[in-house]
Scaffold this active site. Structure first.
Site, PDB file in Angstrom:
ATOM      1  N   LYS A 176       2.082  11.718  -0.790  1.00  0.00           N
ATOM      2  CA  LYS A 176       3.020  12.812  -0.527  1.00  0.00           C
ATOM      3  C   LYS A 176       3.427  13.505  -1.826  1.00  0.00           C
ATOM      4  O   LYS A 176       3.685  14.711  -1.836  1.00  0.00           O
ATOM      5  CB  LYS A 176       4.256  12.308   0.214  1.00  0.00           C
ATOM      6  CG  LYS A 176       4.115  12.389   1.709  1.00  0.00           C
ATOM      7  CD  LYS A 176       3.208  11.369   2.280  1.00  0.00           C
ATOM      8  CE  LYS A 176       2.032  11.674   3.049  1.00  0.00           C
ATOM      9  NZ  LYS A 176       1.207  10.578   3.491  1.00  0.00           N
ATOM     10  N   VAL A 219       0.849  -1.198   0.000  1.00  0.00           N
ATOM     11  CA  VAL A 219       0.000   0.000   0.000  1.00  0.00           C
ATOM     12  C   VAL A 219       0.884   1.246   0.000  1.00  0.00           C
ATOM     13  O   VAL A 219       0.672   2.192  -0.757  1.00  0.00           O
ATOM     14  CB  VAL A 219      -0.916   0.003   1.248  1.00  0.00           C
ATOM     15  CG1 VAL A 219      -1.587   1.357   1.453  1.00  0.00           C
ATOM     16  CG2 VAL A 219      -1.968  -1.101   1.117  1.00  0.00           C
ATOM     17  N   ILE A 223      -5.738  10.468   6.661  1.00  0.00           N
ATOM     18  CA  ILE A 223      -5.818  10.193   5.215  1.00  0.00           C
ATOM     19  C   ILE A 223      -6.827  11.140   4.560  1.00  0.00           C
ATOM     20  O   ILE A 223      -6.552  11.747   3.520  1.00  0.00           O
ATOM     21  CB  ILE A 223      -6.159   8.706   4.954  1.00  0.00           C
ATOM     22  CG1 ILE A 223      -5.001   7.828   5.448  1.00  0.00           C
ATOM     23  CG2 ILE A 223      -6.418   8.458   3.469  1.00  0.00           C
ATOM     24  CD1 ILE A 223      -5.212   6.334   5.306  1.00  0.00           C
ATOM     25  N   VAL A 233      -7.771  14.088   5.631  1.00  0.00           N
ATOM     26  CA  VAL A 233      -7.277  15.469   5.637  1.00  0.00           C
ATOM     27  C   VAL A 233      -6.173  15.654   4.595  1.00  0.00           C
ATOM     28  O   VAL A 233      -6.159  16.636   3.854  1.00  0.00           O
ATOM     29  CB  VAL A 233      -6.779  15.861   7.055  1.00  0.00           C
ATOM     30  CG1 VAL A 233      -5.974  17.140   7.022  1.00  0.00           C
ATOM     31  CG2 VAL A 233      -7.977  16.011   7.996  1.00  0.00           C
ATOM     32  N   ARG A 281      -9.076   1.298   8.392  1.00  0.00           N
ATOM     33  CA  ARG A 281      -8.647   0.216   7.509  1.00  0.00           C
ATOM     34  C   ARG A 281      -8.879  -1.116   8.180  1.00  0.00           C
ATOM     35  O   ARG A 281      -8.973  -1.219   9.392  1.00  0.00           O
ATOM     36  CB  ARG A 281      -7.176   0.425   7.127  1.00  0.00           C
ATOM     37  CG  ARG A 281      -7.015   1.742   6.364  1.00  0.00           C
ATOM     38  CD  ARG A 281      -5.635   1.974   5.843  1.00  0.00           C
ATOM     39  NE  ARG A 281      -5.166   0.954   4.931  1.00  0.00           N
ATOM     40  CZ  ARG A 281      -5.355   0.939   3.614  1.00  0.00           C
ATOM     41  NH1 ARG A 281      -6.052   1.913   3.027  1.00  0.00           N
ATOM     42  NH2 ARG A 281      -4.860  -0.021   2.864  1.00  0.00           N
ATOM     43  N   ALA A 326       3.731   2.893   8.118  1.00  0.00           N
ATOM     44  CA  ALA A 326       4.755   2.169   7.369  1.00  0.00           C
ATOM     45  C   ALA A 326       6.021   1.943   8.193  1.00  0.00           C
ATOM     46  O   ALA A 326       6.594   0.845   8.188  1.00  0.00           O
ATOM     47  CB  ALA A 326       5.097   2.957   6.108  1.00  0.00           C
ATOM     48  N   HIS A 356      22.428  26.998  12.392  1.00  0.00           N
ATOM     49  CA  HIS A 356      21.575  28.175  12.257  1.00  0.00           C
ATOM     50  C   HIS A 356      21.660  28.701  10.837  1.00  0.00           C
ATOM     51  O   HIS A 356      22.752  28.727  10.276  1.00  0.00           O
ATOM     52  CB  HIS A 356      22.029  29.252  13.245  1.00  0.00           C
ATOM     53  CG  HIS A 356      21.240  30.513  13.122  1.00  0.00           C
ATOM     54  ND1 HIS A 356      19.963  30.618  13.625  1.00  0.00           N
ATOM     55  CD2 HIS A 356      21.535  31.709  12.536  1.00  0.00           C
ATOM     56  CE1 HIS A 356      19.498  31.841  13.368  1.00  0.00           C
ATOM     57  NE2 HIS A 356      20.427  32.515  12.703  1.00  0.00           N
TER      58      HIS A 356
HETATM   59  C1  LIG Z   1      -3.521   7.137   1.475  1.00  0.00           C
HETATM   60  C2  LIG Z   1      -2.577   6.577   2.505  1.00  0.00           C
HETATM   61  C3  LIG Z   1      -1.517   7.342   2.959  1.00  0.00           C
HETATM   62  C4  LIG Z   1      -0.637   6.829   3.905  1.00  0.00           C
HETATM   63  N1  LIG Z   1       0.383   7.615   4.325  1.00  0.00           N
HETATM   64  C5  LIG Z   1       1.257   7.144   5.247  1.00  0.00           C
HETATM   65  C6  LIG Z   1       2.349   7.935   5.684  1.00  0.00           C
HETATM   66  O1  LIG Z   1       2.525   9.071   5.255  1.00  0.00           O
HETATM   67  N2  LIG Z   1       3.202   7.405   6.581  1.00  0.00           N
HETATM   68  C7  LIG Z   1       3.032   6.142   7.090  1.00  0.00           C
HETATM   69  O2  LIG Z   1       3.832   5.711   7.915  1.00  0.00           O
HETATM   70  N3  LIG Z   1       1.997   5.366   6.688  1.00  0.00           N
HETATM   71  C8  LIG Z   1       1.116   5.834   5.783  1.00  0.00           C
HETATM   72  N4  LIG Z   1       0.084   5.039   5.353  1.00  0.00           N
HETATM   73  C9  LIG Z   1      -0.068   3.696   5.961  1.00  0.00           C
HETATM   74  C10 LIG Z   1       0.905   2.718   5.327  1.00  0.00           C
HETATM   75  O3  LIG Z   1       0.693   2.674   3.937  1.00  0.00           O
HETATM   76  C11 LIG Z   1       0.693   1.341   5.942  1.00  0.00           C
HETATM   77  O4  LIG Z   1       0.783   1.427   7.342  1.00  0.00           O
HETATM   78  C12 LIG Z   1       1.764   0.375   5.430  1.00  0.00           C
HETATM   79  O5  LIG Z   1       1.699   0.238   4.030  1.00  0.00           O
HETATM   80  C13 LIG Z   1       1.583  -0.994   6.089  1.00  0.00           C
HETATM   81  O6  LIG Z   1       2.583  -1.835   5.641  1.00  0.00           O
HETATM   82  P1  LIG Z   1       2.404  -3.412   5.617  1.00  0.00           P
HETATM   83  O7  LIG Z   1       3.703  -3.944   5.139  1.00  0.00           O
HETATM   84  O8  LIG Z   1       1.866  -3.860   6.919  1.00  0.00           O
HETATM   85  O9  LIG Z   1       1.262  -3.709   4.555  1.00  0.00           O
HETATM   86  P2  LIG Z   1       0.926  -3.216   3.088  1.00  0.00           P
HETATM   87  O10 LIG Z   1       1.714  -2.043   2.685  1.00  0.00           O
HETATM   88  O11 LIG Z   1      -0.553  -3.107   3.061  1.00  0.00           O
HETATM   89  O12 LIG Z   1       1.397  -4.427   2.185  1.00  0.00           O
HETATM   90  C14 LIG Z   1       0.790  -5.675   2.269  1.00  0.00           C
HETATM   91  C15 LIG Z   1       1.056  -6.440   0.986  1.00  0.00           C
HETATM   92  O13 LIG Z   1       0.606  -7.779   1.160  1.00  0.00           O
HETATM   93  C16 LIG Z   1       0.025  -8.245  -0.055  1.00  0.00           C
HETATM   94  N5  LIG Z   1      -0.882  -9.348   0.273  1.00  0.00           N
HETATM   95  C17 LIG Z   1      -2.021  -9.302   1.038  1.00  0.00           C
HETATM   96  N6  LIG Z   1      -2.551 -10.539   1.152  1.00  0.00           N
HETATM   97  C18 LIG Z   1      -1.758 -11.383   0.444  1.00  0.00           C
HETATM   98  C19 LIG Z   1      -1.793 -12.787   0.192  1.00  0.00           C
HETATM   99  N7  LIG Z   1      -2.727 -13.580   0.694  1.00  0.00           N
HETATM  100  N8  LIG Z   1      -0.817 -13.314  -0.579  1.00  0.00           N
HETATM  101  C20 LIG Z   1       0.162 -12.519  -1.107  1.00  0.00           C
HETATM  102  N9  LIG Z   1       0.252 -11.188  -0.886  1.00  0.00           N
HETATM  103  C21 LIG Z   1      -0.701 -10.626  -0.115  1.00  0.00           C
HETATM  104  C22 LIG Z   1      -0.692  -6.999  -0.582  1.00  0.00           C
HETATM  105  O14 LIG Z   1      -0.886  -7.102  -1.973  1.00  0.00           O
HETATM  106  C23 LIG Z   1       0.292  -5.881  -0.202  1.00  0.00           C
HETATM  107  O15 LIG Z   1       1.189  -5.590  -1.241  1.00  0.00           O
HETATM  108  C24 LIG Z   1      -0.814   5.515   4.394  1.00  0.00           C
HETATM  109  C25 LIG Z   1      -1.868   4.723   3.929  1.00  0.00           C
HETATM  110  C26 LIG Z   1      -2.739   5.245   2.997  1.00  0.00           C
HETATM  111  C27 LIG Z   1      -3.871   4.390   2.510  1.00  0.00           C
END
Ligand SMILES: Cc1cc2nc3c(=O)[nH]c(=O)nc-3n(C[C@H](O)[C@H](O)[C@H](O)COP(=O)(O)OP(=O)(O)OC[C@H]3O[C@@H](n4cnc5c(N)ncnc54)[C@H](O)[C@@H]3O)c2cc1C
Length: 470
Positions: free
Chosen positions: A56, A46, A187, A189, A274, A322, A446
């Site tokens: 961003k 994501v 998100i 905002v 989410r 993230a 500074h």
């Molecule tokens: C619009 C938006 C803005 C954001 N901005 C920020 C930010 O500025 N800073 C920040 O820290 N966080 C931000 N986030 C949150 C951040 O994106 C998530 O917290 C982060 O991506 C979570 O990481 P993850 O590795 O847990 O999962 P994800 O990034 O969700 O990745 C999970 C992956 O697993 C894969 N997957 C799922 N199920 C299966 C399966 N059964 N088999 C194989 N693959 C699978 C998916 O396809 C995906 O690619 C934002 C989120 C959104 C929606």
């Protein structure tokens, strides 16, 4: 090695290549493990594809547009400033492509095998992976689940051409004229600010009594004021009840402070939280325990109730961010390699890339009071920082919280220009158990915005230079 007909044996399988999964995979490979990453979509998850990075990029583009229109105070005027939104999107997609390509090369460089498809647990040591063309089976010593989350769908707002999640809004090829956002969290905002700056008439409906409810109101007030400058209508204590789709748009019904209201728009963006992707990967059958929200229960090393299986990121309790996912990924990989790694959440910063930006790490002044802690607080205004004024960003403040007796830094909040970057210094201070004096004795260059941290620390110590203590 091929076992039997189709089963391959590996040390670690990582499911999901988001910031949790790809970081865990790299760290596990660095620790000498053979690693397979299974991803059903695009590497980067994501965050890189439809979250942190594209949002961003759009935020930055909207700032550039805004600045191009409002340089009069500095003697700069530009006529005919235009937005080609399709081009903005193309630029954004280029960044995503570059970064996801980077992750793929990191996999290659670390000898990590990427397998496309959907993973499903067959037992506590076996998964199957399916995609349209083929299927694989892997026998593993350890698995790290990093399947992330998806936008929460409200029953009265089923996804459609007009009822959008953040994913679709990030990909819009044209700017909507009017948009309603349900949910004034970060998100809603952030994306709302992008659209409002590009000229969309925006309405935000938020259930709590102020937007960005996780942050203190003296911070969120500044963001609200900026949004209102862009003619954004903010309705708090608003309960969105339903949507009617018309030929060209939507009518959103809501109860606002007890009064029934309706709002017309081209689209409605729903950002109310989410949902973890834990429901269809076979976890129940193998005994991985989850809570009532579908989040996987883990110990301090990320180990689930099934000892061979770890879980990290948005699918475990805590902030869905993230950098938290990546941090947990490293801890899980190191634990699998036999190291005594454990998570410690006390200095995980959270940032909102609003206008102005907000950030927080450790505890806030309010939390300190609630916990009955004896603390000192220093609150330093951006208006007294030379760099802030010279980049036309004199609005905002830095607040630092420390233990009164020892001076040990416990937390900080920033609202203002570059709050996202400045917070890291205090995260390091908390991680190292540093005191206000350590920050005071650190020479800050500074003129920089980072000096607000130094000045807030000096204020808390009762000896600030650039403000007078009454
Ligand atoms: C619009 C938006 C803005 C954001 N901005 C920020 C930010 O500025 N800073 C920040 O820290 N966080 C931000 N986030 C949150 C951040 O994106 C998530 O917290 C982060 O991506 C979570 O990481 P993850 O590795 O847990 O999962 P994800 O990034 O969700 O990745 C999970 C992956 O697993 C894969 N997957 C799922 N199920 C299966 C399966 N059964 N088999 C194989 N693959 C699978 C998916 O396809 C995906 O690619 C934002 C989120 C959104 C929606």
């Amino acid at each position: 090695m091929v076992v039997g007909e189709f089963v391959e044996e590996i040390d670690v399988v990582v499911i999901g290549a988001g910031p949790g999964g790809y970081v865990a995979a790299i760290r596990a490979a660095q620790m000498g493990k053979s690693v397979v990453v299974v991803e059903r979509g695009n590497v980067g998850g994501v965050c890189l594809n439809v979250g942190c990075i594209p949002s961003k990029a759009l935020i930055h583009a909207s700032h550039v547009y805004e600045n191009a229109q409002h340089g009069e105070a500095m003697g700069i005027t530009m006529d005919n400033v235009k937005v080609d939104y399709a081009k903005v999107q193309e630029w954004k997609s280029g960044i995503v492509k570059q970064l996801t390509g980077g992750v793929a090369s990191l996999f290659k460089g670390n000898k990590i095998r990427l397998v496309s498809g959907e993973a499903f647990f067959l037992s506590e040591n076996e998964i199957s992976v399916y995609d349209e063309n083929e299927s694989h089976k892997f026998k593993f010593n350890n698995a790290i689940i990093a399947t992330g989350s998806r936008p929460f769908e409200l029953p009265a707002f089923k996804w459609s051409k007009r009822v959008l999640s953040s994913t679709e809004v990030l990909g819009l090829s044209e700017l909507p004229k009017r948009m309603v956002v349900i949910g004034g969290g970060y998100i809603g905002v952030e994306l709302g600010t992008v659209l409002a700056k590009f000229g969309t008439e925006l309405t935000i409906l938020e259930g709590a009594d102020h937007i960005l409810p996780g942050f203190e109101q003296d911070m969120t007030r500044l963001v609200e004021r900026r949004l209102k400058k862009h003619n954004v209508k903010i309705h708090t204590k608003a309960l969105a009840k339903g949507v009617e789709e018309t030929e060209n748009g939507v009518v959103v019904k809501a109860e606002v402070k007890g009064e029934e209201m309706s709002f017309e728009a081209d689209y409605v963006l729903v950002t109310v939280g989410r949902k973890p992707n834990t429901n269809d990967i076979g976890l129940e059958a193998i005994g991985v325990k989850m809570n009532d929200r579908g989040l996987i229960e883990v110990d301090k090393q990320g180990r689930t109730s099934v000892p061979s299986i770890y879980a990290i990121g948005d699918i475990v309790p805590g902030l869905a961010l993230a950098h938290k996912a990546s941090y947990e990924g490293k801890v899980a990989a190191e634990a699998i390699a036999g190291h005594a790694a454990e998570v410690d959440y006390k200095c995980i910063p959270s940032v909102v890339f609003s206008d102005p930006e907000m950030s927080s790490v450790g505890i806030s002044e309010k939390e300190a009071k609630e916990q009955g802690l004896d603390v000192v607080v220093g609150r330093f205004p951006y208006a007294a920082n030379g760099r802030a004024l010279s980049v036309n960003a004199g609005e905002g403040f830095a607040k630092i919280i420390a233990d009164k007796e020892t001076g040990v830094v416990l937390g900080a909040q920033f609202v203002g220009e570059d709050a996202s970057n400045i917070v890291s210094e205090v995260a390091l201070a908390i991680e190292m158990g540093a005191t206000l004096e350590d920050i005071e004795l650190t020479i800050h260059a500074h003129p920089t915005l980072g000096e607000v941290t130094l000045e807030a620390a000096e204020l808390a110590l009762g000896r600030p230079i650039h403000v007078v203590v009454k």
